[in-house]
Design an enzyme around this catalytic site. Structure first.
Site, short mmCIF file in Angstrom:
data_model
loop_
_atom_site.label_atom_id
_atom_site.label_comp_id
_atom_site.label_asym_id
_atom_site.label_seq_id
_atom_site.Cartn_x
_atom_site.Cartn_y
_atom_site.Cartn_z
N LYS A 170 0.84 -1.20 0.00
CA LYS A 170 0.00 0.00 0.00
C LYS A 170 0.88 1.25 0.00
CE LYS A 170 -4.13 -1.83 2.28
NZ LYS A 170 -5.05 -1.69 3.43
N HIS A 240 -8.55 -12.68 1.53
CA HIS A 240 -7.39 -12.55 2.41
C HIS A 240 -7.31 -13.65 3.46
CE1 HIS A 240 -5.86 -9.10 0.57
NE2 HIS A 240 -6.40 -8.16 1.30
N ARG A 243 -3.81 -14.90 3.98
CA ARG A 243 -2.97 -13.88 4.63
C ARG A 243 -3.21 -13.87 6.14
NH1 ARG A 243 -0.40 -8.82 4.05
NH2 ARG A 243 -1.22 -7.10 5.31
#
Length: 294
Positions: A170, A240, A243
């Protein structure tokens, strides 16, 4: 009092170009607020005190309103009272130092180590797309990358001879992530045996779709849902989930929280600390299920 609310909504719509949905939200919040004030015997805006607003927020909370809804109500009331004072509709602003409720922190969805292994082991490697899927899933679970980071990888981001890869996170912040030998093996097999068959000679993108272009988030989402279904996993699936599982399993096995923070690319350690709550919640669940006197 109601006419001043209508005047405020008109001002926000015309002058501030507030959207229709936002106007409806403001109108709903302020209508409920005005109803509470009326019940409390308030007849003009100059009579409103901070205690009146707190009482209103308490009633909303007791009625089961979510924290996000309470935060919006506070914002609506604060904006209205500020406008009222600035335009001479009231001499004071009782909402000036009104505290905003803290945002709810939802625990991320995670799978157990057995469930992750079942997903990974169920993906065949007999054709180019299947080998690609296995490589992607192994790399996600082996590194904890975001899906967008995975799909943004190029061939020259891989530094497997040194045991790591580089990805852009990001805010265009690049970071180095170690890669497990298992994930590295499947990615190398994909590159050698499958990628060119998908039309990969003309692009630097690592993971390709069936037409030779970079795989999209929608394509990945469809793939992981299909693979989870084939593996017989009935739990909630999110892009996700690997993750979150990566971070939780590292923590369960004694990894340092700051090391996990660096691998995940979190700017603030407090973001990573949510996984400690996941770990505690899981321990409590195991205790309730298996202790004879729980």
């Amino acid at each position: 009092m109601r006419s001043q609310v209508e005047s405020f909504l008109q001002y926000m719509t015309v002058e501030k170009r507030m959207s229709t949905n936002t106007r409806q939200a403001y109108a709903s919040d302020l209508t409920q607020y005005l109803s509470t004030l009326t019940q409390l015997g308030v007849t003009e805006w100059n009579e409103v005190t901070r205690a009146h607003i707190v009482k209103h927020m308490e009633e909303l909370s007791q009625a089961g309103r979510a924290a996000s809804s309470l935060r919006r109500a506070v914002s609506s009331i604060r904006t209205f009272h500020h406008h009222l004072k600035m335009t001479g509709g009231a001499s004071t602003d009782p909402a000036l130092y009104l505290e905003t409720p803290k945002a709810e922190r939802h625990l991320p969805d995670t799978w157990s180590q057995d469930e992750v292994e079942r997903l990974l082991d169920s993906v065949p490697t007999s054709d180019p797309l299947a080998l690609r899927d296995r490589a992607m899933l192994e790399l996600l679970y082996g590194t904890g990358m975001r899906v967008s980071e995975l799909l943004g990888l190029d061939l020259d981001d891989l530094q497997f001879e040194l045991g790591y890869l580089q990805c852009e996170g990001k805010g265009e912040s690049a970071r180095i992530i170690p890669v497990s030998s298992v994930a590295q093996n499947f990615v190398e097999r994909y590159i050698q045996q499958a990628r060119n068959g998908l039309g990969g000679r003309e692009t630097e993108a690592l993971f390709l779709n069936g037409r030779g272009g970079r795989l999209s988030r929608q394509g990945f989402w469809k793939m992981i849902k299909r693979r989870a279904k084939e593996a017989g996993i009935q739990k909630e699936i999110t892009p996700h989930v690997l993750r979150h599982s990566f971070a939780t399993h590292l923590l369960e096995n004694g990894a340092d929280l700051r090391a996990i923070q660096q691998m995940l690319g979190h700017a603030d350690l407090s973001t990573t600390q949510i996984y400690t709550h996941v770990n505690k919640a899981r321990l409590h669940d195991v205790y309730r299920k298996h202790h004879p006197r729980a």
